[in-house]
Design a protein around this motif. Structure first.
Motif, PDB file in Angstrom:
ATOM      1  N   ALA B  17     -79.455 -70.642  26.956  1.00  0.00           N
ATOM      2  CA  ALA B  17     -78.816 -71.455  27.992  1.00  0.00           C
ATOM      3  C   ALA B  17     -79.311 -71.075  29.375  1.00  0.00           C
ATOM      4  CB  ALA B  17     -77.296 -71.292  27.906  1.00  0.00           C
ATOM      5  N   SER B  18     -79.429 -69.755  29.636  1.00  0.00           N
ATOM      6  CA  SER B  18     -79.806 -69.360  30.996  1.00  0.00           C
ATOM      7  C   SER B  18     -81.294 -69.621  31.268  1.00  0.00           C
ATOM      8  CB  SER B  18     -79.427 -67.903  31.265  1.00  0.00           C
ATOM      9  OG  SER B  18     -80.152 -67.065  30.406  1.00  0.00           O
ATOM     10  N   THR B  19     -82.154 -69.407  30.273  1.00  0.00           N
ATOM     11  CA  THR B  19     -83.571 -69.684  30.531  1.00  0.00           C
ATOM     12  C   THR B  19     -83.825 -71.183  30.644  1.00  0.00           C
ATOM     13  OG1 THR B  19     -84.037 -69.560  28.169  1.00  0.00           O
ATOM     14  CG2 THR B  19     -84.537 -67.602  29.464  1.00  0.00           C
ATOM     15  N   CYS B  20     -83.043 -71.966  29.894  1.00  0.00           N
ATOM     16  CA  CYS B  20     -83.209 -73.418  29.980  1.00  0.00           C
ATOM     17  C   CYS B  20     -82.892 -73.934  31.376  1.00  0.00           C
ATOM     18  CB  CYS B  20     -82.290 -74.104  28.977  1.00  0.00           C
ATOM     19  SG  CYS B  20     -83.148 -74.634  27.532  1.00  0.00           S
ATOM     20  N   ARG B  21     -81.864 -73.330  31.975  1.00  0.00           N
ATOM     21  CA  ARG B  21     -81.492 -73.737  33.322  1.00  0.00           C
ATOM     22  C   ARG B  21     -82.622 -73.430  34.298  1.00  0.00           C
ATOM     23  NH1 ARG B  21     -76.274 -72.154  32.291  1.00  0.00           N
ATOM     24  NH2 ARG B  21     -76.665 -70.049  33.039  1.00  0.00           N
ATOM     25  N   ASP B  22     -83.260 -72.255  34.131  1.00  0.00           N
ATOM     26  CA  ASP B  22     -84.278 -71.824  35.087  1.00  0.00           C
ATOM     27  C   ASP B  22     -85.642 -72.459  34.812  1.00  0.00           C
ATOM     28  OD1 ASP B  22     -82.246 -70.298  35.966  1.00  0.00           O
ATOM     29  OD2 ASP B  22     -82.926 -68.443  35.009  1.00  0.00           O
ATOM     30  N   PRO B  27     -88.439 -70.194  25.975  1.00  0.00           N
ATOM     31  CA  PRO B  27     -89.630 -69.363  25.770  1.00  0.00           C
ATOM     32  C   PRO B  27     -89.843 -69.037  24.288  1.00  0.00           C
ATOM     33  CG  PRO B  27     -87.975 -68.226  27.109  1.00  0.00           C
ATOM     34  CD  PRO B  27     -87.385 -69.523  26.729  1.00  0.00           C
ATOM     35  N   ASP B  28     -91.101 -68.793  23.951  1.00  0.00           N
ATOM     36  CA  ASP B  28     -91.482 -68.577  22.553  1.00  0.00           C
ATOM     37  C   ASP B  28     -90.725 -67.443  21.879  1.00  0.00           C
ATOM     38  OD1 ASP B  28     -93.152 -70.644  22.728  1.00  0.00           O
ATOM     39  OD2 ASP B  28     -95.027 -69.489  22.853  1.00  0.00           O
ATOM     40  N   GLU B  29     -90.479 -66.350  22.635  1.00  0.00           N
ATOM     41  CA  GLU B  29     -89.839 -65.214  21.957  1.00  0.00           C
ATOM     42  C   GLU B  29     -88.419 -65.573  21.508  1.00  0.00           C
ATOM     43  OE1 GLU B  29     -90.817 -65.028  25.180  1.00  0.00           O
ATOM     44  OE2 GLU B  29     -89.351 -63.951  26.401  1.00  0.00           O
ATOM     45  N   LEU B  30     -87.758 -66.451  22.254  1.00  0.00           N
ATOM     46  CA  LEU B  30     -86.422 -66.863  21.831  1.00  0.00           C
ATOM     47  C   LEU B  30     -86.490 -67.790  20.619  1.00  0.00           C
ATOM     48  CD1 LEU B  30     -84.541 -67.434  25.215  1.00  0.00           C
ATOM     49  CD2 LEU B  30     -84.482 -65.452  23.710  1.00  0.00           C
ATOM     50  N   LEU B  31     -87.551 -68.609  20.596  1.00  0.00           N
ATOM     51  CA  LEU B  31     -87.733 -69.477  19.431  1.00  0.00           C
ATOM     52  C   LEU B  31     -87.985 -68.650  18.181  1.00  0.00           C
ATOM     53  CD1 LEU B  31     -89.919 -72.352  20.929  1.00  0.00           C
ATOM     54  CD2 LEU B  31     -87.469 -72.359  20.458  1.00  0.00           C
ATOM     55  N   LEU B  32     -88.764 -67.578  18.354  1.00  0.00           N
ATOM     56  CA  LEU B  32     -89.029 -66.682  17.228  1.00  0.00           C
ATOM     57  C   LEU B  32     -87.751 -66.001  16.748  1.00  0.00           C
ATOM     58  CD1 LEU B  32     -92.421 -64.937  18.057  1.00  0.00           C
ATOM     59  CD2 LEU B  32     -91.886 -66.365  16.075  1.00  0.00           C
ATOM     60  N   ALA B  33     -86.950 -65.591  17.708  1.00  0.00           N
ATOM     61  CA  ALA B  33     -85.680 -64.948  17.351  1.00  0.00           C
ATOM     62  C   ALA B  33     -84.799 -65.919  16.565  1.00  0.00           C
ATOM     63  CB  ALA B  33     -84.960 -64.486  18.617  1.00  0.00           C
ATOM     64  N   LEU B  34     -84.804 -67.161  16.978  1.00  0.00           N
ATOM     65  CA  LEU B  34     -84.038 -68.190  16.266  1.00  0.00           C
ATOM     66  C   LEU B  34     -84.518 -68.324  14.830  1.00  0.00           C
ATOM     67  CD1 LEU B  34     -83.594 -71.447  18.365  1.00  0.00           C
ATOM     68  CD2 LEU B  34     -81.810 -70.106  17.261  1.00  0.00           C
ATOM     69  N   LYS B  35     -85.836 -68.342  14.714  1.00  0.00           N
ATOM     70  CA  LYS B  35     -86.426 -68.507  13.391  1.00  0.00           C
ATOM     71  C   LYS B  35     -86.115 -67.292  12.516  1.00  0.00           C
ATOM     72  CE  LYS B  35     -90.201 -70.525  11.046  1.00  0.00           C
ATOM     73  NZ  LYS B  35     -91.484 -69.935  10.717  1.00  0.00           N
ATOM     74  N   MET B 115     -78.647 -75.939  25.642  1.00  0.00           N
ATOM     75  CA  MET B 115     -79.728 -76.496  26.462  1.00  0.00           C
ATOM     76  C   MET B 115     -79.255 -77.656  27.323  1.00  0.00           C
ATOM     77  SD  MET B 115     -82.748 -76.664  23.675  1.00  0.00           S
ATOM     78  CE  MET B 115     -83.161 -75.350  22.585  1.00  0.00           C
ATOM     79  N   GLY B 116     -78.034 -78.056  27.138  1.00  0.00           N
ATOM     80  CA  GLY B 116     -77.505 -79.165  27.933  1.00  0.00           C
ATOM     81  C   GLY B 116     -78.138 -80.499  27.606  1.00  0.00           C
ATOM     82  N   VAL B 117     -78.430 -80.745  26.345  1.00  0.00           N
ATOM     83  CA  VAL B 117     -79.054 -82.020  25.985  1.00  0.00           C
ATOM     84  C   VAL B 117     -78.194 -82.869  25.038  1.00  0.00           C
ATOM     85  CG1 VAL B 117     -81.423 -81.250  26.385  1.00  0.00           C
ATOM     86  CG2 VAL B 117     -80.391 -80.883  24.145  1.00  0.00           C
ATOM     87  N   CYS B 118     -76.881 -82.602  25.039  1.00  0.00           N
ATOM     88  CA  CYS B 118     -75.998 -83.440  24.209  1.00  0.00           C
ATOM     89  C   CYS B 118     -75.857 -84.819  24.835  1.00  0.00           C
ATOM     90  CB  CYS B 118     -74.596 -82.832  24.158  1.00  0.00           C
ATOM     91  SG  CYS B 118     -74.383 -81.616  22.888  1.00  0.00           S
ATOM     92  N   GLN B 119     -75.828 -85.812  24.005  1.00  0.00           N
ATOM     93  CA  GLN B 119     -75.460 -87.141  24.485  1.00  0.00           C
ATOM     94  C   GLN B 119     -73.938 -87.157  24.610  1.00  0.00           C
ATOM     95  OE1 GLN B 119     -78.150 -89.610  24.379  1.00  0.00           O
ATOM     96  NE2 GLN B 119     -78.979 -89.506  22.290  1.00  0.00           N
TER      97      GLN B 119
END
Lengths: 255, 140
Positions: B17-22, B27-35, B115-119
């Motif tokens: 949430a915080s990186t999305c705002r900025d 970032p890739d490392e967060l995507l990896l952590a998710l995976k 990420m703040g992308v809800c409809q």
């Protein structure tokens, strides 16, 4: 043990102290037939109705046939309290789901407590974990909604009969699913017949509950009484002699 | 969503949430952590997020529910207060087998919120009741 306190004041309640232990908004109360589940639920309804908060919703498959023994005096006679308890009797699983999912449509004032008596009777109509999860999630979601729209939380108390025999795999799965949504569970034990006989006929105005955290855990006996002005007092009754030192703790609350 | 998640998941979501705002991207490392935490459903969930498949539905009563348009075109209902999704994978892997924490629709809901992308969609109280109730009919 804070069990009964927690029971009667789910989250923030009569005792002023919020109950963070055992996270989760609801409490599942299990016990064999005749262990006083409905009576305890009714007690909780009376207590919550006397708190000066929103109404109490008492949901069951069928109407309460008679007032549980011991409730003839005190608070149960207070018409103002009884008026705050709204009894709802959805006759089927489907209608129970409809009632819960539509509860936000009608509630003029957010209820302070949602009670469901006899969850097992509704689950008997269904099979598989999905229906069970849907019902449990709807219960949690309904009280979460009501907690969100008032300053005080809405409690949730659900009773369920514990099986007499070994559970089937399906029933065990349903229970696992239920505990996902209602992680806090208490067991109610019926009073041993010899004790019940030893005591003179119920004078009314008080109620005993034998509570434990599971079938093999030490039981604790509590006595609840209602004064004529509707004040409730909970005190721990001495344990069976074979168990730990009987503690004499007393919790009084002015509800 | 107020349901309890393991601390590690909570931390990851708040970091997203915080990186999305900025940065306006994850970032890739967060995507990896998710995976790492969610396995293949992380990719599927991110795909749902990219397609803006998560809708936050509210009614005048203030009650909220989420709907996720699945990859098959079916719509699933996710509850706002506890982990519940009407999809078959939730029933099978979360409820029956207890081998995953969330299904991809619930994960997509958490990610979309972070990420703040809800409809957003407003419906009547009655319609919201219908969404909470429905599970088998074709519209979800």
């Amino acid at each position: 043990m804070e069990a009964l306190r927690k029971l009667l004041s789910p989250r923030s309640g009569v005792c002023g102290e919020s109950c963070e232990v055992g996270a989760g908004p609801g409490l599942l109360l299990r016990g064999k037939p005749g262990s006083g589940k409905t009576a305890l639920l009714f007690a909780a309804a009376l207590v919550a109705a006397g708190e000066g908060r929103g109404p109490v919703l008492f949901v069951a498959r069928r109407a309460v046939q008679r007032l549980p023994p011991g409730w003839k005096g005190g608070a149960a006679r207070d018409p103002l309290r009884l008026q705050k308890i709204h009894f709802l009797y959805p006759p089927s699983f489907r209608e129970l789901l409809q009632l819960l999912s539509g509860m936000h449509e009608t509630a003029a004032q957010p209820p302070s407590l949602l009670l469901l008596d006899g969850l097992d009777e509704y689950l008997a109509e269904t099979s598989g974990p999905q229906a069970c999860a849907h019902l449990a999630a709807l219960l949690v979601d309904t009280v979460a909604h009501f907690s969100g729209c008032s300053s005080s939380n809405c409690g949730l108390l659900v009773t369920m009969r514990s099986p007499d025999e070994v559970e089937t795999e399906e029933a065990a799965l349903q229970l696992t699913v239920l505990q996902r949504y209602l992680p806090t569970c208490l067991w109610l034990e019926p009073e041993p017949p010899d004790l019940a006989e030893a005591r003179p006929q119920d004078p009314g105005g008080y109620f005993r509950a034998r509570v434990s955290s599971g079938p093999d855990f030490p039981k604790q006996e509590w006595c609840l009484s209602f004064g004529h002005n509707g004040e409730m007092a909970i005190s721990q009754v001495t344990c069976q002699p074979s168990q730990h030192q009987p503690q004499k703790t007393e919790i009084s609350s002015s509800s | 969503m107020r349901a309890t998640l393991p601390v590690v998941v909570e931390e990851l979501l708040s970091e997203i949430a915080s990186t999305c705002r900025d940065l306006a991207k994850v970032p890739d490392e967060l995507l990896l952590a998710l995976k790492f935490l969610f396995g293949p459903s992380a990719v599927q969930a991110l795909d749902l997020v990219d397609r803006h498949s998560v809708t936050r539905i509210s009614s005048p009563s203030g009650r909220i529910v989420y709907q996720v348009l699945g990859s098959s075109g079916k719509v699933y209902t996710c509850f706002a207060s506890c982990h519940y999704c009407s999809c078959p994978a939730f029933t099978f892997s979360v409820l029956r087998k207890s081998d995953s924490l969330l299904c991809k629709h619930l994960l997509a809901t958490y990610l979309s919120l972070a990420m703040g992308v809800c409809q957003d969609l407003s419906v009547s109280n009655k319609q919201l009741a219908g969404i909470l109730l429905a599970q088998e009919d074709p519209e979800g």
